[in-house]
Structures are given as structure tokens and as C-alpha cells.
Design a protein around this motif. Sequence first.
Motif, PDB file in Angstrom:
ATOM      1  N   ILE A   1      -0.449   4.290  11.624  1.00 47.07           N
ATOM      2  CA  ILE A   1       0.408   4.238  10.442  1.00 47.07           C
ATOM      3  C   ILE A   1       1.794   3.713  10.798  1.00 47.07           C
ATOM      4  CG2 ILE A   1       1.441   6.541  10.546  1.00 47.07           C
ATOM      5  CD1 ILE A   1       0.902   6.809   7.580  1.00 47.07           C
ATOM      6  N   PHE A   2       2.193   3.851  12.063  1.00 44.84           N
ATOM      7  CA  PHE A   2       3.529   3.436  12.461  1.00 44.84           C
ATOM      8  C   PHE A   2       3.624   1.943  12.754  1.00 44.84           C
ATOM      9  CE2 PHE A   2       3.117   7.917  13.902  1.00 44.84           C
ATOM     10  CZ  PHE A   2       4.015   8.466  12.991  1.00 44.84           C
TER      11      PHE A   2
ATOM     12  N   PRO B   1       0.826  -1.222   0.000  1.00 45.67           N
ATOM     13  CA  PRO B   1       0.000   0.000   0.000  1.00 45.67           C
ATOM     14  C   PRO B   1       0.854   1.263   0.000  1.00 45.67           C
ATOM     15  CG  PRO B   1       0.057  -0.956   2.187  1.00 45.67           C
ATOM     16  CD  PRO B   1       0.746  -1.934   1.288  1.00 45.67           C
ATOM     17  N   MET B   2       0.290   2.309  -0.541  1.00 49.83           N
ATOM     18  CA  MET B   2       0.949   3.609  -0.581  1.00 49.83           C
ATOM     19  C   MET B   2       0.167   4.580   0.295  1.00 49.83           C
ATOM     20  SD  MET B   2       1.911   5.836  -3.973  1.00 49.83           S
ATOM     21  CE  MET B   2       0.177   6.097  -4.371  1.00 49.83           C
ATOM     22  N   VAL B   3       0.872   5.442   0.980  1.00 52.66           N
ATOM     23  CA  VAL B   3       0.233   6.431   1.842  1.00 52.66           C
ATOM     24  C   VAL B   3       0.536   7.822   1.307  1.00 52.66           C
ATOM     25  CG1 VAL B   3       2.212   6.485   3.418  1.00 52.66           C
ATOM     26  CG2 VAL B   3      -0.023   7.258   4.215  1.00 52.66           C
ATOM     27  N   GLN B   4      -0.474   8.666   1.276  1.00 54.07           N
ATOM     28  CA  GLN B   4      -0.328  10.056   0.862  1.00 54.07           C
ATOM     29  C   GLN B   4      -0.903  10.954   1.956  1.00 54.07           C
ATOM     30  OE1 GLN B   4      -2.090  10.710  -3.001  1.00 54.07           O
ATOM     31  NE2 GLN B   4      -0.143  10.407  -4.039  1.00 54.07           N
ATOM     32  N   LEU B   5      -0.126  11.929   2.368  1.00 54.10           N
ATOM     33  CA  LEU B   5      -0.549  12.848   3.421  1.00 54.10           C
ATOM     34  C   LEU B   5      -0.256  14.282   2.993  1.00 54.10           C
ATOM     35  CD1 LEU B   5       1.001  10.912   6.422  1.00 54.10           C
ATOM     36  CD2 LEU B   5      -1.414  10.989   5.842  1.00 54.10           C
ATOM     37  N   THR B   6      -1.034  15.203   3.489  1.00 53.91           N
ATOM     38  CA  THR B   6      -0.821  16.619   3.202  1.00 53.91           C
ATOM     39  C   THR B   6      -0.281  17.309   4.447  1.00 53.91           C
ATOM     40  OG1 THR B   6      -2.632  16.629   1.604  1.00 53.91           O
ATOM     41  CG2 THR B   6      -1.881  18.760   2.415  1.00 53.91           C
TER      42      THR B   6
END
Length: 350
Positions: A204-205, A36-41
Motif C-alpha cells: 500500500i505504501f 482508488p480508495m482504500v478502506q481499512l479497519t
Amino acid sequence: MVAVTGLAGCQQQTSRPENPPIVVQVETAKLTDYAPMVQLTGEIRAQVESDLSFRVGGRITERLVNVGDHVTADQVLARLDPQQQQATLTAAEAAVQSAEAVLREATSTYQRQKALLVQGFTTKREHDQAQEASRTAQAALDTARAQLGTARDHLSDTVLRAGVSGVITARKAETGQVVQVAQTIFSIAQDGPRDAVFNVYESIFTRELADPAIALTLVSDPAVMATGTVREISPTVDRATGTVRAKVAIKHPPADMTLGAAVIGEGRFQTRRLVVIPWGALSSGNGRPAVWTVDPRSKSVSLRPITVEAYETGKVVVRGGLQPGEIIVTGGAQFLRPNQVVAFPEGAAS
């Protein structure tokens, strides 16, 4: 003749199955590489931010910078009314002059007593008293000089300088306001390294990144890109948002990644072998996610609870509850009940 016909009809009706198999769509559970890929702003922040304040209290007479201004280390940012500190300095200078005069007189007296003692024209007691008075006068002068230095420092402290080069990010006092010692007047983001700061959920960690490098993209201009690595993770959870603050140190930040700019951080987790099923296979059992599995021999179904790793567009990633090779229902599950016999085309479960 009629009786025989009626009997035959009854035999035909009773020979029909009471629960004919329901035709469903099926699929065999298979392991799939899942990364999986994670995207955060987040936003761009300086790695070092500090508050600036006066070391003495007083009334602000000048404020020379505004939020957003870039300042140098020796630049004056604000001034206090120096009257009180100037008066203290004048008194300290006078005290030093007085102490110097006392020391000169005491030293002269001691030198005279010292000479008379050698000639035998004075007593040891008077000599010792003169010596002690000289020492006391010297100590008083040292104290006065120290107080003079403190008074000079306090007068210089009525001028607030940046101390470092950077950008003013906050202003917390105005001209005419009376401020206390160490009260924050400005906040400054120091020039130098930059961070991309994100507020993330603690879960997430629990997963490890495949690559420590985080791809960063400017929201206002996706052509502006950089990379960074996680530098710091807050040890506490924000009570208001339930998130943890993570700071990503930017490697060679582009000039367009200015302070406060919004960025997107992207990372990919390590690959794992998990079962991925289509959305149509997901059901619910006792309020928990479940799927219908098919016994390959009896063609009967049963509801199996599963543990979901992630919900994605068109598919569900299963962490537990299913084994590779099991047959699951992907279409028509709404008509099923436990031990229901189903039918599906040959080869559909391959």
C-alpha cells in the motif's frame, strides 16, 4: 447434364470460406482517471502506553485496581509485603546513630589533640592520627546516611503508584504472587492523544495519498467521525500476518472513540491515467492476465499479456501492456484463437 450440375455444386462448396469470421464484441482502449480508495479497519489506542512495575521484589499483599479502571498519577495500584525493607531501614537508622556517636567521639578527640598541640603537650603524630580518625568517622557517617536514604527509597518502592493518569489496559500479577524487580504488574494507556492503529500490507505504501488527511469512522456508530494523519509506520513486517503497523494520529478525537473501539480509516490515492477494461475482456495466456486485441486492417486477433493494477467490481485496471486506441475483444473471447478473423458491428470500436 448431371455431371455439369455436380461440377457446379463442387465449385460452390469449395468457394465457401473455411473459417468464417466470428462475431465478437469489441471496445477501444481509453485512458481513464483512476483514483482508488482504500478502506481499512483498525482500533483506537493511546499514543503512549507503558508498563508499570515494582523497583523491588517481594510478595504482593494488595492489588487495588482492575483492567479498565481510570487512575490518577498519585493513585496506589498495589503493595508489596514491606517487612524485609522495613528491617533494612531499621538497621540503616541504627547504623547512622552508631556512626554519629563515633564521629562525636573522634571529633572531641581531635579538638583536644589540636589544643594540646598548640600548648606543646602532645606530639604531631598523635594530632594527625586524631585528625584522620575524625575524617574517617565523618566518611562512615556519610555512607551510613546514604544507605539510610536507599533503605527509605526501597521501603517506598513497595507501594506501586500509577505515575501518570490513564486507563489500566492489562493486569499481569495477582495478590499473593512473588514478583521480581521490574516485572510488569500493570499496563497503562496514558490520557492524552489517541491513535487509530491499522495493520496494512506493505504494498500500500508504493502509492501516494492525494490528501494526507485520513477519514475515520466509528464502526459501531458511523455518525461519529474524525480525521487524522499518519504519525508512525513500523519499519518491520509482522512475520505472522505479513502486515505493517501504521498509526494515524487522531485530530480532536470524539469522546465516543474510546480505547479499543473499532474504526474504519479511509483514504484516496492520487489520480493516475490508466486503461480500464471490463471483466469480459480479461483472458489468460501462459498463466498470466491477457486480452485479445484486434488488428484494425486484417480483423485478426492476437493474445496480448497485460499487467494488472487492480481488480475491481466489473472492471480491471491495466497498468501496462495496452495502449490507448487499441481494439480489444470484450465478448466472445472464449471462441478465439491466434490469428482468428473476427467481425463486429460498424462503430463498435469507436
